[in-house]
Design a protein around this motif. Structure first.
Motif, PDB file in Angstrom:
ATOM      1  N   ALA A 142       2.450   9.783  -1.161  1.00 15.68           N
ATOM      2  CA  ALA A 142       3.366   8.969  -1.957  1.00 15.68           C
ATOM      3  C   ALA A 142       2.868   7.530  -1.988  1.00 15.68           C
ATOM      4  O   ALA A 142       2.701   6.893  -0.941  1.00 15.68           O
ATOM      5  N   LEU A 143       2.608   7.018  -3.184  1.00 13.99           N
ATOM      6  CA  LEU A 143       2.085   5.665  -3.375  1.00 13.99           C
ATOM      7  C   LEU A 143       2.938   4.907  -4.385  1.00 13.99           C
ATOM      8  O   LEU A 143       3.578   5.521  -5.255  1.00 13.99           O
ATOM      9  N   ASP A 144       2.920   3.595  -4.296  1.00 16.30           N
ATOM     10  CA  ASP A 144       3.554   2.761  -5.309  1.00 16.30           C
ATOM     11  C   ASP A 144       2.563   2.583  -6.453  1.00 16.30           C
ATOM     12  O   ASP A 144       1.710   1.699  -6.435  1.00 16.30           O
TER      13      ASP A 144
ATOM     14  N   GLY B  82      -1.645   0.335  -5.079  1.00 14.32           N
ATOM     15  CA  GLY B  82      -1.367   1.764  -5.060  1.00 14.32           C
ATOM     16  C   GLY B  82      -2.237   2.519  -6.045  1.00 14.32           C
ATOM     17  O   GLY B  82      -2.736   3.613  -5.758  1.00 14.32           O
ATOM     18  N   ARG B  83      -2.442   1.947  -7.214  1.00  8.22           N
ATOM     19  CA  ARG B  83      -3.315   2.569  -8.212  1.00  8.22           C
ATOM     20  C   ARG B  83      -4.753   2.628  -7.720  1.00  8.22           C
ATOM     21  O   ARG B  83      -5.470   3.605  -7.966  1.00  8.22           O
ATOM     22  N   GLU B  84      -5.161   1.612  -7.020  1.00  4.50           N
ATOM     23  CA  GLU B  84      -6.511   1.605  -6.454  1.00  4.50           C
ATOM     24  C   GLU B  84      -6.676   2.737  -5.454  1.00  4.50           C
ATOM     25  O   GLU B  84      -7.726   3.392  -5.415  1.00  4.50           O
ATOM     26  N   LEU B  85      -5.654   2.994  -4.649  1.00  2.00           N
ATOM     27  CA  LEU B  85      -5.740   4.082  -3.672  1.00  2.00           C
ATOM     28  C   LEU B  85      -5.841   5.437  -4.364  1.00  2.00           C
ATOM     29  O   LEU B  85      -6.620   6.301  -3.948  1.00  2.00           O
ATOM     30  N   LEU B  86      -5.076   5.633  -5.427  1.00  2.00           N
ATOM     31  CA  LEU B  86      -5.166   6.891  -6.163  1.00  2.00           C
ATOM     32  C   LEU B  86      -6.555   7.059  -6.775  1.00  2.00           C
ATOM     33  O   LEU B  86      -7.158   8.138  -6.695  1.00  2.00           O
TER      34      LEU B  86
ATOM     35  N   ALA C 210      -4.813  -0.324   9.119  1.00  2.00           N
ATOM     36  CA  ALA C 210      -4.810  -0.500   7.664  1.00  2.00           C
ATOM     37  C   ALA C 210      -3.695   0.316   7.020  1.00  2.00           C
ATOM     38  O   ALA C 210      -3.016  -0.151   6.091  1.00  2.00           O
ATOM     39  N   ILE C 211      -3.503   1.523   7.523  1.00  2.00           N
ATOM     40  CA  ILE C 211      -2.435   2.371   6.974  1.00  2.00           C
ATOM     41  C   ILE C 211      -1.068   1.760   7.284  1.00  2.00           C
ATOM     42  O   ILE C 211      -0.168   1.731   6.435  1.00  2.00           O
ATOM     43  N   GLY C 212      -0.910   1.251   8.500  1.00  2.00           N
ATOM     44  CA  GLY C 212       0.342   0.599   8.860  1.00  2.00           C
ATOM     45  C   GLY C 212       0.633  -0.597   7.975  1.00  2.00           C
ATOM     46  O   GLY C 212       1.784  -0.830   7.569  1.00  2.00           O
ATOM     47  N   ALA C 213      -0.390  -1.363   7.644  1.00  2.00           N
ATOM     48  CA  ALA C 213      -0.209  -2.519   6.775  1.00  2.00           C
ATOM     49  C   ALA C 213       0.212  -2.096   5.370  1.00  2.00           C
ATOM     50  O   ALA C 213       1.031  -2.767   4.721  1.00  2.00           O
ATOM     51  N   LEU C 214      -0.329  -0.968   4.898  1.00  2.00           N
ATOM     52  CA  LEU C 214       0.075  -0.448   3.585  1.00  2.00           C
ATOM     53  C   LEU C 214       1.548  -0.051   3.589  1.00  2.00           C
ATOM     54  O   LEU C 214       2.273  -0.287   2.616  1.00  2.00           O
ATOM     55  N   HIS C 215       1.988   0.543   4.680  1.00  2.00           N
ATOM     56  CA  HIS C 215       3.407   0.874   4.814  1.00  2.00           C
ATOM     57  C   HIS C 215       4.251  -0.397   4.806  1.00  2.00           C
ATOM     58  O   HIS C 215       5.294  -0.459   4.144  1.00  2.00           O
ATOM     59  N   ASP C 216       3.810  -1.385   5.525  1.00  2.00           N
ATOM     60  CA  ASP C 216       4.578  -2.632   5.624  1.00  2.00           C
ATOM     61  C   ASP C 216       4.744  -3.290   4.251  1.00  2.00           C
ATOM     62  O   ASP C 216       5.778  -3.916   3.972  1.00  2.00           O
ATOM     63  N   ARG C 217       3.740  -3.172   3.410  1.00  2.00           N
ATOM     64  CA  ARG C 217       3.809  -3.786   2.081  1.00  2.00           C
ATOM     65  C   ARG C 217       4.446  -2.879   1.041  1.00  2.00           C
ATOM     66  O   ARG C 217       4.552  -3.241  -0.131  1.00  2.00           O
ATOM     67  N   GLY C 218       4.850  -1.680   1.454  1.00  2.00           N
ATOM     68  CA  GLY C 218       5.514  -0.747   0.525  1.00  2.00           C
ATOM     69  C   GLY C 218       4.575  -0.072  -0.455  1.00  2.00           C
ATOM     70  O   GLY C 218       5.006   0.452  -1.476  1.00  2.00           O
ATOM     71  N   ILE C 219       3.291  -0.041  -0.120  1.00  2.00           N
ATOM     72  CA  ILE C 219       2.311   0.605  -0.989  1.00  2.00           C
ATOM     73  C   ILE C 219       2.263   2.101  -0.736  1.00  2.00           C
ATOM     74  O   ILE C 219       1.997   2.899  -1.642  1.00  2.00           O
TER      75      ILE C 219
END
Length: 410
Positions: A70-72, A78-82, A392-401
């Motif tokens: 699940a990504l924003d 989020g689009r970059e991750l996809l 890095a994953i934790g930071a993505l969670h923190d930013r709601g990504i």
């Protein structure tokens, strides 16, 4: 489930029926299918049918065996991750299934800049990029004017099966494997575009129906439950059961005639009309005005159970009409069918779920795997596929990504 496609990894960004169906079929043959959705769920996440608590039985049925991220996707990060997931390295990766628009951040041209041998299978509505759904394709093909009894005249009747979605999904799975084989032979990637409308009209043509209307200059007549070009219709038994009885092959026809004890009358009809019904199914159809009433009378004096057993003994082709509520408890279709297994689903319900529809006698069948909870595998996929660390994953969670699994869907 069978491990035939292990270790292929396919990224799926999709919604509704056709694209998720492609991913489902690939997963059931062993591919690692990772579905990527918007945080909170895409447009099909709450689609009917639903439980009383609001969980979509539809969503968990079409996404069995997949992993979920699940990504924003409204956020560039989020689009970059996809995009990174779709183009991640590996001989068995770089496979992307989507029904997102041709243009935009998921365009093949954009993604292929990151991985030249990327394979994108894109399911579309219309070839020109315009929108289409199963029902809008179906209405344009003429099938609603053929569905239902002749008494309806030209009033259209939509059938409830999303046939074009399902055919498109199956074709997309096939096309992806064809493109993947081509890449193994040549090293080249490509985009494969599969419009729903093209699948529909091509299927009409493949069945000879396009040539038929061009040849005759007219639409086929509405036949209700009669089978075009063959002997087949519904008949009512003495005890009120309705059976679909068909006779396509000579063996089926001779068996039906023997079971119903109508051989002498059939011979009289043949003699009077100068035809024989033994070999040609089309001749039986042409003379259905005489044959259907004859079979109707013979079936009407028999009970369904006794008649069904007699038809089985002569290898005849028939089926009993029953509601879906009865089919769900049918021992042949579900209860004793090895493609099904009782499993626990994310909705909190436990019910039978099918694995692969194919049976491979040489391989043990693996139990069907439930659908994921939305975002259930976000962290694992980002770590395994993209090599991101826990920080890095934790930071993505923190930013709601990124979002983790939604355990309680209500």
């Amino acid at each position: 489930m069978y491990p035939l496609l292990t270790p292929l990894r396919i990224i799926e960004a999709s919604s509704f029926v056709a694209s998720p169906t492609a991913g489902l079929y690939l997963s059931q043959m062993g591919a690692d299918v990772i579905r990527v959705d918007q945080i909170g769920g895409g447009p099909d996440y709450r689609r009917w049918p639903k439980t009383d608590a609001g969980a979509s039985l539809y969503w968990e049925a079409l996404n069995k065996g997949k992993r979920s991220v699940a990504l924003d996707l409204a956020n560039p990060e989020g689009r970059e991750l996809l995009a990174a997931l779709a183009t991640a390295p590996g001989d068995d990766a770089g496979l992307f299934v989507t029904n997102f628009p041709v243009d935009g951040f998921l365009s093949h041209e954009t993604l292929a800049k990151r991985r030249a041998d990327l394979i994108t299978v894109r399911i579309m509505g219309q070839a020109d990029g315009g929108p289409a759904l199963d029902y809008t394709v179906n209405c344009a093909l003429g099938y609603p004017q053929l569905t239902g009894p002749a008494s309806l005249g030209r009033t259209p009747v939509n059938h409830v099966l999303p046939a074009w979605d399902l055919l498109t999904g199956a074709y997309a799975a096939f096309a992806l494997l064809a493109a993947e084989r081509h890449r193994r032979l040549t090293g080249g990637g490509q985009e494969v575009r599969i419009p729903l409308s093209d699948v529909g009209i091509a299927t009409v043509a493949n069945l000879g129906m396009l040539a038929e209307v061009l040849e005759t200059g007219a639409d086929r007549e509405r036949l209700g439950n009669e089978i075009y070009g063959a002997f087949g219709r519904d008949f009512l038994t003495r005890d009120g059961e309705r059976l679909m009885i068909m006779a396509i092959t000579p063996r089926q026809w001779s068996g039906l005639v023997a079971v119903l004890g109508i051989g002498e009358t059939v011979a009289d009809i043949e003699a009077a009309r100068g035809v024989t019904f033994a070999r040609d199914e089309g001749v039986r159809f042409e003379h259905r005005d005489a044959l259907y009433p004859l079979v109707e009378r013979a079936v009407a004096v028999r009970d369904a159970g006794e008649l069904g057993a007699a038809l089985d003994a002569r290898h005849c082709c028939w089926g009993r009409y029953q509601p879906m509520s009865a089919a769900a408890h049918d021992p042949v279709l579900v209860g004793d069918n090895p493609i099904f297994a009782d499993i626990d689903h994310p909705s909190g319900r436990r019910y039978p779920a099918p694995g692969a529809m194919a049976t491979l006698p040489g391989l043990p069948r693996q139990t069907a795997v439930r659908a994921p909870r939305l975002g259930e595998h976000s962290d694992a996929v980002l770590a395994d596929v993209l090599g991101l660390g826990s920080g890095a994953i934790g930071a993505l969670h923190d930013r709601g990504i990124v979002a983790a699994a939604i355990v309680a869907d209500s």
